[in-house]
Design an enzyme around this catalytic site. Sequence first.
Site, PDB file in Angstrom:
ATOM      1  N   GLY A  14       0.831  -1.198   0.000  1.00 46.85           N
ATOM      2  CA  GLY A  14       0.000   0.000   0.000  1.00 46.85           C
ATOM      3  C   GLY A  14       0.863   1.244   0.000  1.00 46.85           C
ATOM      4  N   ILE A  19       0.699   8.114   2.929  1.00 50.09           N
ATOM      5  CA  ILE A  19       1.622   7.664   3.963  1.00 50.09           C
ATOM      6  C   ILE A  19       2.529   6.555   3.439  1.00 50.09           C
ATOM      7  CG2 ILE A  19       1.758   6.422   6.159  1.00 50.09           C
ATOM      8  CD1 ILE A  19      -0.662   8.036   7.099  1.00 50.09           C
ATOM      9  N   GLY A  20       1.969   5.619   2.691  1.00 49.62           N
ATOM     10  CA  GLY A  20       2.772   4.518   2.168  1.00 49.62           C
ATOM     11  C   GLY A  20       3.887   4.993   1.263  1.00 49.62           C
ATOM     12  N   SER A 149      -3.103   3.580  14.231  1.00 53.31           N
ATOM     13  CA  SER A 149      -3.747   4.892  14.294  1.00 53.31           C
ATOM     14  C   SER A 149      -3.969   5.251  15.750  1.00 53.31           C
ATOM     15  CB  SER A 149      -5.093   4.871  13.568  1.00 53.31           C
ATOM     16  OG  SER A 149      -5.828   6.058  13.839  1.00 53.31           O
ATOM     17  N   TYR A 162     -13.427   0.877  12.847  1.00 58.92           N
ATOM     18  CA  TYR A 162     -12.080   1.264  12.451  1.00 58.92           C
ATOM     19  C   TYR A 162     -11.176   1.328  13.677  1.00 58.92           C
ATOM     20  CZ  TYR A 162      -8.293   4.446  11.012  1.00 58.92           C
ATOM     21  OH  TYR A 162      -7.074   5.033  10.786  1.00 58.92           O
TER      22      TYR A 162
END
Length: 259
Positions: A14, A19-20, A149, A162
């Site tokens: 990803g 961010i990846g 997160s 999530y």
Amino acid sequence: MDTGLKKNKVLVIGSSRGIGLGIAESFVREGADVIISGRTTADLESAAAQLKNFNAGSVLSYQVDVLKEGGIDALHKMVSHQFSALDHLVCNVGSGRSVAAGQEDMAEVRRMMDINFFHAAQAIHCFRPLLRREPPFGQGMATITLIGSICGRQVLGCPAAYAAAKAALVHYARNLAAPLAHDGIRINVVSPGNIIFPGSVWEQKLKTAEMQVKAMLDHEVPLRKFGTPEDIGSAVVYLASRRAGFITGSELVVDGGQT
């Protein structure tokens, strides 16, 4: 600082944007040979071109949707055909785009778990043989880094499923730390706070509610700013480096002090 990552083989799942991509760039800057993956050809080509501009480590890209059935297995087949071993695995795929807490049905709970937890667990299972080392390990251990997160740490108004999936990632890593250590593998989690990049949720919110977003940063984030993908990339590189050789089963929070 010598990270010892030059010529290391790194797979960032990803990593065609956001961010990846920031994580992949951080490894390339250290001279690592980086494998990136993503769902769309256009994003992958753009990401690969950007990374190759650094004239440091090499870049290889694979187009695959790891969230589809057989996706992780397909990626594993591609990578193992090219490399007999990996040094570092980063599991970055994730999404918090869901419904408000309390409005999710079971299908949505499963979807959030698939995106944010199950794919990482499957990736660890599939790529563990490529990461395994023989003792004595010393500074030559392989690493796995999961991207969590801060929603998995505190109640911040995030979608409930999530938040639960991200919390599961942390506890999964903690419980895998001991058995993976026997294979010469360290595993850690980096948990970002509010990260902004082109196409991100925060970029969209700034366009529609700039004053509210700035007020949130002023009141909730001690550093009073957004983080960047490069901030997360630096944290991941550190945990993968020889400088973090005694760290496993840990969570590194990168949130400007918010939590």
